[in-house]
Motif scaffolding. Structure first.
Motif, short mmCIF file in Angstrom:
data_model
loop_
_atom_site.label_atom_id
_atom_site.label_comp_id
_atom_site.label_asym_id
_atom_site.label_seq_id
_atom_site.Cartn_x
_atom_site.Cartn_y
_atom_site.Cartn_z
N SER A 114 0.85 -1.19 0.00
CA SER A 114 0.00 0.00 0.00
C SER A 114 0.88 1.24 0.00
O SER A 114 2.11 1.15 0.15
CB SER A 114 -0.89 0.01 1.25
OG SER A 114 -0.08 0.17 2.42
N ARG A 115 0.29 2.39 -0.13
CA ARG A 115 1.05 3.64 -0.05
C ARG A 115 1.77 3.75 1.29
O ARG A 115 2.93 4.15 1.36
CB ARG A 115 0.12 4.84 -0.25
CG ARG A 115 -0.54 4.91 -1.63
CD ARG A 115 -1.63 5.97 -1.66
NE ARG A 115 -2.28 6.09 -2.97
CZ ARG A 115 -3.28 5.33 -3.39
NH1 ARG A 115 -3.75 4.36 -2.59
NH2 ARG A 115 -3.82 5.53 -4.58
N GLU A 116 1.06 3.39 2.35
CA GLU A 116 1.65 3.48 3.68
C GLU A 116 2.80 2.48 3.86
O GLU A 116 3.83 2.80 4.47
CB GLU A 116 0.58 3.24 4.75
CG GLU A 116 -0.46 4.34 4.86
CD GLU A 116 -1.50 4.31 3.72
OE1 GLU A 116 -2.21 5.32 3.53
OE2 GLU A 116 -1.58 3.27 3.01
N GLU A 117 2.64 1.28 3.32
CA GLU A 117 3.71 0.28 3.42
C GLU A 117 4.93 0.71 2.62
O GLU A 117 6.07 0.52 3.07
CB GLU A 117 3.20 -1.08 2.93
CG GLU A 117 2.21 -1.73 3.88
CD GLU A 117 1.54 -2.95 3.29
OE1 GLU A 117 1.21 -3.89 4.05
OE2 GLU A 117 1.33 -2.98 2.05
N LEU A 118 4.71 1.29 1.45
CA LEU A 118 5.83 1.79 0.68
C LEU A 118 6.57 2.87 1.46
O LEU A 118 7.81 2.85 1.54
CB LEU A 118 5.35 2.35 -0.66
CG LEU A 118 6.42 3.01 -1.54
CD1 LEU A 118 7.47 1.99 -1.97
CD2 LEU A 118 5.79 3.69 -2.76
N TYR A 119 5.83 3.81 2.00
CA TYR A 119 6.42 4.91 2.77
C TYR A 119 7.26 4.38 3.94
O TYR A 119 8.40 4.82 4.15
CB TYR A 119 5.30 5.81 3.28
CG TYR A 119 5.75 7.02 4.06
CD1 TYR A 119 6.34 8.10 3.42
CD2 TYR A 119 5.55 7.10 5.44
CE1 TYR A 119 6.73 9.23 4.13
CE2 TYR A 119 5.93 8.22 6.15
CZ TYR A 119 6.52 9.28 5.49
OH TYR A 119 6.90 10.40 6.20
N ASP A 120 6.71 3.41 4.67
CA ASP A 120 7.43 2.84 5.82
C ASP A 120 8.71 2.14 5.37
O ASP A 120 9.77 2.29 6.02
CB ASP A 120 6.54 1.87 6.59
CG ASP A 120 5.41 2.56 7.35
OD1 ASP A 120 5.50 3.79 7.55
OD2 ASP A 120 4.44 1.87 7.72
N ASN A 121 8.63 1.39 4.30
CA ASN A 121 9.82 0.67 3.82
C ASN A 121 10.86 1.60 3.24
O ASN A 121 12.07 1.37 3.39
CB ASN A 121 9.40 -0.39 2.80
CG ASN A 121 8.84 -1.64 3.45
OD1 ASN A 121 9.56 -2.41 4.09
ND2 ASN A 121 7.54 -1.86 3.30
N VAL A 122 10.43 2.64 2.56
CA VAL A 122 11.37 3.64 2.06
C VAL A 122 12.10 4.30 3.21
O VAL A 122 13.33 4.48 3.18
CB VAL A 122 10.63 4.69 1.20
CG1 VAL A 122 11.50 5.93 0.97
CG2 VAL A 122 10.23 4.09 -0.14
N HIS A 123 11.38 4.64 4.26
CA HIS A 123 12.01 5.29 5.41
C HIS A 123 12.96 4.35 6.14
O HIS A 123 14.02 4.79 6.61
CB HIS A 123 10.92 5.82 6.35
CG HIS A 123 10.47 7.19 5.98
ND1 HIS A 123 10.30 8.21 6.89
CD2 HIS A 123 10.17 7.74 4.78
CE1 HIS A 123 9.91 9.30 6.28
NE2 HIS A 123 9.82 9.04 4.99
N ARG A 124 12.57 3.09 6.24
CA ARG A 124 13.46 2.14 6.90
C ARG A 124 14.78 2.01 6.14
O ARG A 124 15.82 1.71 6.73
CB ARG A 124 12.78 0.77 7.02
CG ARG A 124 11.91 0.64 8.25
CD ARG A 124 11.54 -0.81 8.51
NE ARG A 124 10.49 -1.26 7.62
CZ ARG A 124 9.18 -1.16 7.87
NH1 ARG A 124 8.78 -0.61 9.02
NH2 ARG A 124 8.29 -1.59 7.01
N ALA A 125 14.74 2.23 4.84
CA ALA A 125 15.95 2.15 4.02
C ALA A 125 16.72 3.48 3.99
O ALA A 125 17.75 3.57 3.32
CB ALA A 125 15.58 1.74 2.59
N GLY A 126 16.21 4.48 4.70
CA GLY A 126 16.89 5.77 4.74
C GLY A 126 16.56 6.68 3.58
O GLY A 126 17.28 7.64 3.31
N GLY A 127 15.45 6.38 2.88
CA GLY A 127 15.07 7.17 1.72
C GLY A 127 13.94 8.14 1.99
O GLY A 127 13.46 8.26 3.13
N ILE A 128 13.51 8.81 0.94
CA ILE A 128 12.40 9.75 1.02
C ILE A 128 11.43 9.49 -0.13
O ILE A 128 11.79 8.92 -1.16
CB ILE A 128 12.86 11.22 0.99
CG1 ILE A 128 13.73 11.51 -0.24
CG2 ILE A 128 13.57 11.59 2.28
CD1 ILE A 128 14.13 12.97 -0.38
#
Length: 256
Positions: A114-128
């Motif tokens: 989902s959008r929220e899951e993508l956002y969480d995984n991007v942040h866990r990887a240090g991205g934006i």
């Protein structure tokens, strides 16, 4: 000195809507005054030209090939090439910065996020995660989807959008306190109107870009015609046509 970076760029290697090889962008972008660029090809859930039936690893290899080609062409030149991703949901697209090929290989289920899951995984990887052209209207778009809770920023200027749609994005970012971004969304070397982010220092890695963006060091800029004599890039905030509009979206707007 100030340094200019393209943040939104497509190659023919992965984006079905582009006709430009990654290698062919280098001299073009340098002549236009850029110090670097981020390749953000459409991912598999967007306007991709990569066959869906291929194994995931091969799809990722092909997806990264436009970036690798551009990176190789820039060797020995004073020009930086970085890697990004444009990820699609329901025609709401997000520019992802900070992750690379290994991250894509390690997340074969990402098309189900989902959008929220993508956002969480991007942040866990240090991205934006930045929403691209939030108020874009096209004949293939039925609804404008906005998700303020998953944005690190919003693209307030996109060269492919008319002024009023960019102004709506500017107002949206201001209302929600989003950091602003700008880019050309370039697909072809015939493009004249361009955008980008201006920094007071050089960007060497995608992590440099992420840190600089989050600090608010980047200034969104645009140029109406890079081929015109005396043309120059100006801050988006100085152009009323790009920041103020009384027009409303003609498409339905859905908030998630």
């Amino acid at each position: 000195m100030n340094y200019l970076y393209e943040t939104h760029l497509h190659t023919v290697s992965a984006s079905a809507c582009s006709d430009t090889e990654g290698r062919d962008y280098i001299d073009f972008m340098m002549a236009a005054g850029y110090n670097g660029m981020i390749v953000t090809d459409h991912f598999f859930n967007g306007n991709s030209c990569i066959p869906a039936q291929l194994p995931w690893e091969e799809r990722v290899e092909r997806y990264c090939s436009g970036y690798r080609q551009a990176l190789s062409a820039a060797e020995g030149k004073d020009f930086t090439v970085l890697f990004g991703i444009e990820f699609n949901f329901e025609c709401d697209e997000f520019l992802l910065y900070g992750m690379g090929k290994e991250w894509l290989l390690a997340n074969q289920d990402m098309l189900e996020w989902s959008r929220e899951e993508l956002y969480d995984n991007v942040h866990r990887a240090g991205g934006i995660m930045i929403q691209a052209h939030p108020f874009r209207e096209r004949d293939y778009i039925r609804t404008i989807h906005l998700t303020p809770s998953v944005c690190d920023g919003a693209e307030i200027y996109n060269s492919g959008n008319p002024d009023w749609q960019n102004a709506l994005a500017y107002q949206y970012a201001a209302e929600h306190g989003f950091l602003p971004s700008a880019g050309s969304d370039i697909h072809h070397l015939t493009q004249k109107e361009m955008g980008g982010m201006l920094f007071p220092y050089r960007i060497h890695t995608i992590q440099d870009y992420v840190r600089g963006f989050l600090r608010g060091d980047g200034v969104p800029v645009f140029c109406r015609d890079i081929t015109a004599p005396g043309s120059r890039f100006q801050p988006v905030k100085t152009e009323p046509a790009l920041t103020v509009t009384e027009r409303k979206p003609t498409l339905p707007v859905v908030f998630h």
